[in-house]
Motif scaffolding. Structure first.
Motif, PDB file in Angstrom:
ATOM      1  N   MET A   1       3.134   5.947  -2.713  1.00 57.87           N
ATOM      2  CA  MET A   1       4.333   6.676  -3.147  1.00 57.87           C
ATOM      3  C   MET A   1       4.293   6.911  -4.658  1.00 57.87           C
ATOM      4  N   THR A   2       3.881   5.886  -5.390  1.00 59.47           N
ATOM      5  CA  THR A   2       3.815   6.002  -6.857  1.00 59.47           C
ATOM      6  C   THR A   2       2.784   7.052  -7.269  1.00 59.47           C
ATOM      7  N   GLU A   3       1.608   6.983  -6.641  1.00 60.78           N
ATOM      8  CA  GLU A   3       0.552   7.953  -6.952  1.00 60.78           C
ATOM      9  C   GLU A   3       0.994   9.377  -6.605  1.00 60.78           C
ATOM     10  N   PHE A   4       1.587   9.496  -5.441  1.00 62.07           N
ATOM     11  CA  PHE A   4       1.985  10.817  -4.958  1.00 62.07           C
ATOM     12  C   PHE A   4       3.068  11.430  -5.852  1.00 62.07           C
ATOM     13  N   GLU A   5       3.982  10.581  -6.262  1.00 59.23           N
ATOM     14  CA  GLU A   5       5.066  11.045  -7.129  1.00 59.23           C
ATOM     15  C   GLU A   5       4.505  11.553  -8.463  1.00 59.23           C
ATOM     16  N   ALA A   6       3.487  10.821  -8.981  1.00 56.37           N
ATOM     17  CA  ALA A   6       2.914  11.185 -10.287  1.00 56.37           C
ATOM     18  C   ALA A   6       2.141  12.498 -10.229  1.00 56.37           C
ATOM     19  N   LYS A   7       1.489  12.746  -9.105  1.00 55.44           N
ATOM     20  CA  LYS A   7       0.629  13.938  -9.050  1.00 55.44           C
ATOM     21  C   LYS A   7       1.305  15.142  -8.397  1.00 55.44           C
ATOM     22  N   THR A   8       2.545  14.993  -7.974  1.00 52.19           N
ATOM     23  CA  THR A   8       3.230  16.101  -7.295  1.00 52.19           C
ATOM     24  C   THR A   8       4.518  16.444  -8.033  1.00 52.19           C
ATOM     25  N   PRO A   9       4.443  17.413  -8.925  1.00 49.36           N
ATOM     26  CA  PRO A   9       5.644  17.745  -9.706  1.00 49.36           C
ATOM     27  C   PRO A   9       6.736  18.424  -8.886  1.00 49.36           C
ATOM     28  N   ASP A  10       6.332  19.206  -7.910  1.00 49.08           N
ATOM     29  CA  ASP A  10       7.335  19.956  -7.154  1.00 49.08           C
ATOM     30  C   ASP A  10       8.000  19.082  -6.092  1.00 49.08           C
ATOM     31  N   ARG A  11       9.316  19.077  -6.134  1.00 48.55           N
ATOM     32  CA  ARG A  11      10.064  18.320  -5.122  1.00 48.55           C
ATOM     33  C   ARG A  11      10.410  19.263  -3.961  1.00 48.55           C
ATOM     34  N   ASN A  12       9.377  19.832  -3.398  1.00 57.92           N
ATOM     35  CA  ASN A  12       9.609  20.780  -2.305  1.00 57.92           C
ATOM     36  C   ASN A  12       9.559  20.066  -0.957  1.00 57.92           C
ATOM     37  N   LYS A  13       9.575  20.878   0.092  1.00 59.74           N
ATOM     38  CA  LYS A  13       9.640  20.258   1.418  1.00 59.74           C
ATOM     39  C   LYS A  13       8.351  19.516   1.760  1.00 59.74           C
TER      40      LYS A  13
ATOM     41  N   MET B   1       6.588  12.073   1.394  1.00 58.38           N
ATOM     42  CA  MET B   1       7.289  10.867   0.926  1.00 58.38           C
ATOM     43  C   MET B   1       8.032  10.202   2.081  1.00 58.38           C
ATOM     44  N   SER B   2       8.621  11.008   2.935  1.00 56.99           N
ATOM     45  CA  SER B   2       9.344  10.446   4.090  1.00 56.99           C
ATOM     46  C   SER B   2       8.405   9.657   4.995  1.00 56.99           C
ATOM     47  N   ARG B   3       7.202  10.173   5.129  1.00 57.32           N
ATOM     48  CA  ARG B   3       6.240   9.474   5.993  1.00 57.32           C
ATOM     49  C   ARG B   3       5.844   8.131   5.380  1.00 57.32           C
ATOM     50  N   TYR B   4       5.641   8.086   4.083  1.00 54.37           N
ATOM     51  CA  TYR B   4       5.318   6.807   3.430  1.00 54.37           C
ATOM     52  C   TYR B   4       6.465   5.802   3.623  1.00 54.37           C
TER      53      TYR B   4
ATOM     54  N   GLN C   1      14.819  -1.911   1.293  1.00 56.89           N
ATOM     55  CA  GLN C   1      15.917  -1.292   0.515  1.00 56.89           C
ATOM     56  C   GLN C   1      15.435  -0.661  -0.779  1.00 56.89           C
ATOM     57  N   THR C   2      14.338  -1.174  -1.326  1.00 60.39           N
ATOM     58  CA  THR C   2      13.926  -0.760  -2.664  1.00 60.39           C
ATOM     59  C   THR C   2      12.474  -0.271  -2.673  1.00 60.39           C
ATOM     60  N   THR C   3      12.027   0.116  -3.855  1.00 66.10           N
ATOM     61  CA  THR C   3      10.617   0.482  -4.043  1.00 66.10           C
ATOM     62  C   THR C   3       9.996  -0.459  -5.081  1.00 66.10           C
ATOM     63  N   ASP C   4      10.469  -1.680  -5.082  1.00 66.82           N
ATOM     64  CA  ASP C   4      10.046  -2.663  -6.075  1.00 66.82           C
ATOM     65  C   ASP C   4       8.741  -3.327  -5.620  1.00 66.82           C
ATOM     66  N   ARG C   5       7.652  -2.982  -6.294  1.00 67.64           N
ATOM     67  CA  ARG C   5       6.338  -3.525  -5.894  1.00 67.64           C
ATOM     68  C   ARG C   5       6.293  -5.043  -6.071  1.00 67.64           C
ATOM     69  N   GLU C   6       6.972  -5.535  -7.081  1.00 65.39           N
ATOM     70  CA  GLU C   6       6.971  -6.966  -7.336  1.00 65.39           C
ATOM     71  C   GLU C   6       7.548  -7.726  -6.131  1.00 65.39           C
TER      72      GLU C   6
ATOM     73  N   ARG D   1       0.838  -1.214   0.000  1.00 70.15           N
ATOM     74  CA  ARG D   1       0.000   0.000   0.000  1.00 70.15           C
ATOM     75  C   ARG D   1       0.869   1.260   0.000  1.00 70.15           C
ATOM     76  N   MET D   2       1.913   1.255   0.806  1.00 71.00           N
ATOM     77  CA  MET D   2       2.792   2.425   0.868  1.00 71.00           C
ATOM     78  C   MET D   2       3.474   2.655  -0.474  1.00 71.00           C
ATOM     79  N   LEU D   3       3.885   1.573  -1.124  1.00 63.74           N
ATOM     80  CA  LEU D   3       4.523   1.720  -2.440  1.00 63.74           C
ATOM     81  C   LEU D   3       3.541   2.306  -3.446  1.00 63.74           C
ATOM     82  N   ASP D   4       2.282   1.857  -3.381  1.00 65.64           N
ATOM     83  CA  ASP D   4       1.266   2.397  -4.290  1.00 65.64           C
ATOM     84  C   ASP D   4       1.035   3.886  -4.022  1.00 65.64           C
TER      85      ASP D   4
END
Lengths: 166, 97
Positions: free
Chosen positions: A48-60, A66-69, A119-124, A43-46
């Motif tokens: 993270m993927t969704e959040f990354e796609a909808k959030t272009p700004d890499r701000n604080k 992302m840190s919380r996920y 160690q990774t973000t590999d959903r598989e 769930r956290m990986l999903d």
């Protein structure tokens, strides 16, 4: 009478205890915590993927979310490993291991996958962790003579889990 | 030579229950060696002072101990008990009133 005397003596001087050690009241072992923890990792990986796609700004704000996920993913991967270790180390006895000679290899696989998903973000890898713990759950319930069923978890990511068919 | 101990845990229930007292001594073993059926108190590394029943004696002289409960932590988990770790045999059992 003698018990009462000893009891009073114990309250005043404290008689040393000897443990008829048992995993009671534990005796309560259930792989469901590990299963839900592994599901949480997916769930956290999903998220993270969704959040990354909808959030272009890499701000604080992005870094904070992302840190919380990631923190939750870490925590639940470790919890899944810990829960399996307890069942493996405390519940499984020699007679179980004779019947399930693959148990050690399966637990080792779960430990490895648990580390990999940290160690990774590999959903598989994460879905493999869920499935390996499902396999462990099936073995666990079989040792208790309890039939199992597979059903989709009633929450995202809705992967199949092995449940006792009570 | 003689020690009163208070039982905690339920692995020997219903015979020995939480809160019971036992008197243990090594003296009986000076006369008759430990044998299956004896209830003993012993030091087990990592677990502390335990009370279990001797199930049998292994060929190397170690004592295989067991509890009554299937979840008991005993020789099935930690192997046999060395004779040098025995504190004594239960010679008196005072049940909780």
């Amino acid at each position: 009478m003698i018990y009462q005397i000893l009891n009073i003596f114990d309250q005043k001087v404290h008689i040393e205890t000897v443990k008829a050690h048992c995993d009671i009241p534990c005796g309560i072992y259930d792989p469901i915590v590990a299963q839900i923890s592994a599901l949480t990792v997916v769930r956290m990986l999903d998220l993270m993927t969704e959040f990354e796609a909808k959030t272009p700004d890499r701000n604080k704000e992005y870094m904070n979310s992302m840190s919380r996920y990631i923190a939750v993913k870490e925590e639940h991967a470790e919890r899944a490993k810990a829960e399996i270790r307890v069942i493996w180390g405390d519940y499984l006895k020699a007679q179980h291991l004779e019947k399930y000679p693959n148990a050690h290899a399966l637990v080792h696989k779960i430990m490895q996958l648990g580390s990999k998903v940290r160690q990774t973000t590999d959903r598989e890898q994460a879905t493999q962790l869920v499935e390996a713990i499902n396999e462990f759950a099936q073995m666990f319930w079989e040792t208790k003579g309890i039939a199992t069923k597979r059903a989709k978890a009633p929450y995202a990511p809705a992967l199949e889990l092995v449940y006792p068919a009570l | 030579m003689l020690r009163f101990l208070k039982v905690t845990g339920d692995s020997l229930a219903p015979e020995y229950r939480e809160g019971d007292f036992v008197l243990v001594s090594k003296i009986p073993f000076f006369l008759v060696p430990p044998s299956p059926g004896d209830v003993i108190a012993f030091h087990q590394p990592g677990y502390g002072l335990l009370i279990k029943r001797i199930q049998n004696i292994s060929p190397d002289g170690g004592l295989k101990v067991i509890g009554n409960h299937p979840e008991s932590i005993d020789s099935r988990v930690f192997g046999t008990v060395r004779r040098g770790d025995i504190l004594g045999k239960v010679i008196w059992h005072i049940r909780k009133a």
